[in-house]
Write a protein that holds these residues in place. Sequence first.
Motif, PDB file in Angstrom:
ATOM      1  N   CYS A   1       0.838  -1.324   0.110  1.00 60.85           N
ATOM      2  CA  CYS A   1       0.434   0.126   0.213  1.00 60.85           C
ATOM      3  C   CYS A   1       0.720   1.470  -0.210  1.00 60.85           C
ATOM      4  O   CYS A   1       1.634   1.379   0.818  1.00 60.85           O
TER       5      CYS A   1
ATOM      6  N   LEU B   1      -1.335  -2.254   7.268  1.00 61.12           N
ATOM      7  CA  LEU B   1      -0.828  -2.010   6.404  1.00 61.12           C
ATOM      8  C   LEU B   1       0.071  -1.409   5.548  1.00 61.12           C
ATOM      9  O   LEU B   1       0.678  -0.679   4.530  1.00 61.12           O
ATOM     10  N   ARG B   2       0.078   0.343   6.010  1.00 56.84           N
ATOM     11  CA  ARG B   2       0.160   0.746   6.186  1.00 56.84           C
ATOM     12  C   ARG B   2       1.804   1.108   5.013  1.00 56.84           C
ATOM     13  O   ARG B   2       2.692   0.448   6.251  1.00 56.84           O
TER      14      ARG B   2
ATOM     15  N   GLN C   1      -0.567   4.592   0.898  1.00 57.81           N
ATOM     16  CA  GLN C   1      -1.223   5.110   2.046  1.00 57.81           C
ATOM     17  C   GLN C   1      -0.379   4.984   3.149  1.00 57.81           C
ATOM     18  O   GLN C   1       0.038   3.736   3.708  1.00 57.81           O
ATOM     19  N   ASN C   2      -1.037   5.701   3.923  1.00 61.25           N
ATOM     20  CA  ASN C   2      -0.123   5.704   5.623  1.00 61.25           C
ATOM     21  C   ASN C   2      -1.340   5.407   6.536  1.00 61.25           C
ATOM     22  O   ASN C   2      -0.686   6.303   7.189  1.00 61.25           O
ATOM     23  N   CYS C   3      -2.383   5.793   6.470  1.00 60.06           N
ATOM     24  CA  CYS C   3      -3.509   5.498   7.432  1.00 60.06           C
ATOM     25  C   CYS C   3      -2.872   4.812   9.034  1.00 60.06           C
ATOM     26  O   CYS C   3      -2.652   3.257   9.048  1.00 60.06           O
TER      27      CYS C   3
ATOM     28  N   GLY D   1      -4.416  -2.734   0.016  1.00 60.32           N
ATOM     29  CA  GLY D   1      -3.880  -2.145  -0.572  1.00 60.32           C
ATOM     30  C   GLY D   1      -3.936  -1.596  -1.342  1.00 60.32           C
ATOM     31  O   GLY D   1      -3.831  -1.969  -2.919  1.00 60.32           O
ATOM     32  N   GLU D   2      -3.261  -0.003  -1.647  1.00 57.57           N
ATOM     33  CA  GLU D   2      -3.528   0.592  -2.600  1.00 57.57           C
ATOM     34  C   GLU D   2      -2.044   0.220  -3.562  1.00 57.57           C
ATOM     35  O   GLU D   2      -1.212   1.444  -2.954  1.00 57.57           O
TER      36      GLU D   2
ATOM     37  N   TYR E   1      -4.460   4.143  11.222  1.00 57.80           N
ATOM     38  CA  TYR E   1      -4.666   2.558  11.993  1.00 57.80           C
ATOM     39  C   TYR E   1      -4.365   1.314  11.630  1.00 57.80           C
ATOM     40  O   TYR E   1      -4.286   0.578  12.315  1.00 57.80           O
ATOM     41  N   CYS E   2      -3.691   1.632  10.329  1.00 55.99           N
ATOM     42  CA  CYS E   2      -3.467   0.487   9.806  1.00 55.99           C
ATOM     43  C   CYS E   2      -2.197  -0.102   9.349  1.00 55.99           C
ATOM     44  O   CYS E   2      -1.166   0.356   9.052  1.00 55.99           O
TER      45      CYS E   2
HETATM   46 FE1  SF4 Z   1      -4.908   2.935   4.582  1.00 57.28          FE
HETATM   47 FE2  SF4 Z   1      -6.201   0.765   2.894  1.00 57.28          FE
HETATM   48 FE3  SF4 Z   1      -3.606   1.015   2.775  1.00 57.28          FE
HETATM   49 FE4  SF4 Z   1      -4.769   0.504   4.660  1.00 57.28          FE
HETATM   50  S1  SF4 Z   1      -4.549  -0.832   2.891  1.00 57.28           S
HETATM   51  S2  SF4 Z   1      -3.238   1.919   4.759  1.00 57.28           S
HETATM   52  S3  SF4 Z   1      -6.828   1.013   5.331  1.00 57.28           S
HETATM   53  S4  SF4 Z   1      -5.656   2.456   1.761  1.00 57.28           S
END
Ligand code: SF4
Length: 347
Positions: A62, A71-72, A64-66, A108-109, A68-69
């Motif tokens: 992924c 997979l960030r 992204q760097n959310c 993930g993205e 809570y997640c």
């Molecule tokens: Fe965010 Fe989804 Fe990536 Fe997790 S998998 S970091 S929720 S975008």
Amino acid sequence: MDYHELINKAEQTHKLAGSEIVALLKNEEYQEELAQAADRVRHVFVGDEVHLRGLIEFSNICKQNCLYCGLRRDNKKVERYRLSEAEILDFAAKAKSYGYKTVVMQSGEDMHFSVDILSRVLRKIKKMDLAITLSIGEKTYEEYKAYKEAGADRYLIRIETTDRELYEALNPGMSFENRLRCLSDLKRLGYEVGTGSLVGLPNQPIESLARDLLFFQEIDADMVGIGPFIPNGDTPLHNAKGGSFLLARSFVALLRLLLPEANIPATTAMETLDRNARIIALQSGANVVMPNVTEGDYRRKYALYPGKICISDTPAHCRGCISGKIMAIGRKISEHKGFRCHANSNK
Ligand code: SF4
Ligand code: SAM
Ligand code: FES
């Protein structure tokens, strides 16, 4: 406040004010009565069938760097993987063989999956006569359009929280406006649109959850999947308290009362907190379960949060397990693709 009257009003009119939702979410004493009302509305509007959707977790990479997640992108501890096209098709074919009518493709993205690559996969899955739900994050209008043309029917993208400031604090580099844009593009393109929230985020008061519920009603969401936030030790929110199953359950019940026609899953994250959570959720308004069809060690590696269920089980075992539990409470496994029902919209 007369809680009994409030629940009755929600059951009859499917409308509540924000302050009334807050009162019901805060009152655990009336939770059972709330759940029973939601169960009756579920029976009347979407019936006794439970739709099983086979979940394929096809990449945990992924950009992204959310916060809570698990997979960030900054989490160096998670073991990354990406399924090959052949593996995805194999899992989809197996999902079909277990009798699932829908596959949910989640990741993930992961920028490897270009429009060309993913569209090719979608076209092949479509030939298996499966409905396809995508859950791959924020894309452009053109990308969503291409996936729709390649065969995707539904799209899941949670708003996570309707508190703009909280959203942007938890999702660095992402904007709330863009999340809304995604939901509106998907609707415009004719997808069945699924969204939802994390329940129990830091700095998320009950009032904010009530606004989430009203938002789902306002956009007429076709599906709403919610789950308790479960803190992950390898993320910046490792010390957070996290959400409770009880609050998530009341949220599900209110979802059914306010959005009687929606598809509402009993989610895996709930079951992480209570071993019978999916069944309790199915008896509190939910009508969908998404058993995992990803095989082997990939299940463990798709580590959003700790304590994920079924990581050592096979898809065949999960199929038998969840079907048995559903039938034991007198519900039926649907033989249909389970699109959002509109038949009772005049009720
Ligand atoms: Fe965010 Fe989804 Fe990536 Fe997790 S998998 S970091 S929720 S975008
Ligand atoms: N990347 C896509 C996205 O974010 O929309 C799809 C995959 S993402 C892993 C799916 C969902 O996992 C998110 O919408 C989020 O609500 C949920 N999730 C992530 N971290 C979680 C956690 N710690 N506890 C519970 N749910 C979590
Ligand atoms: Fe996986 Fe019960 S659903 S073991």
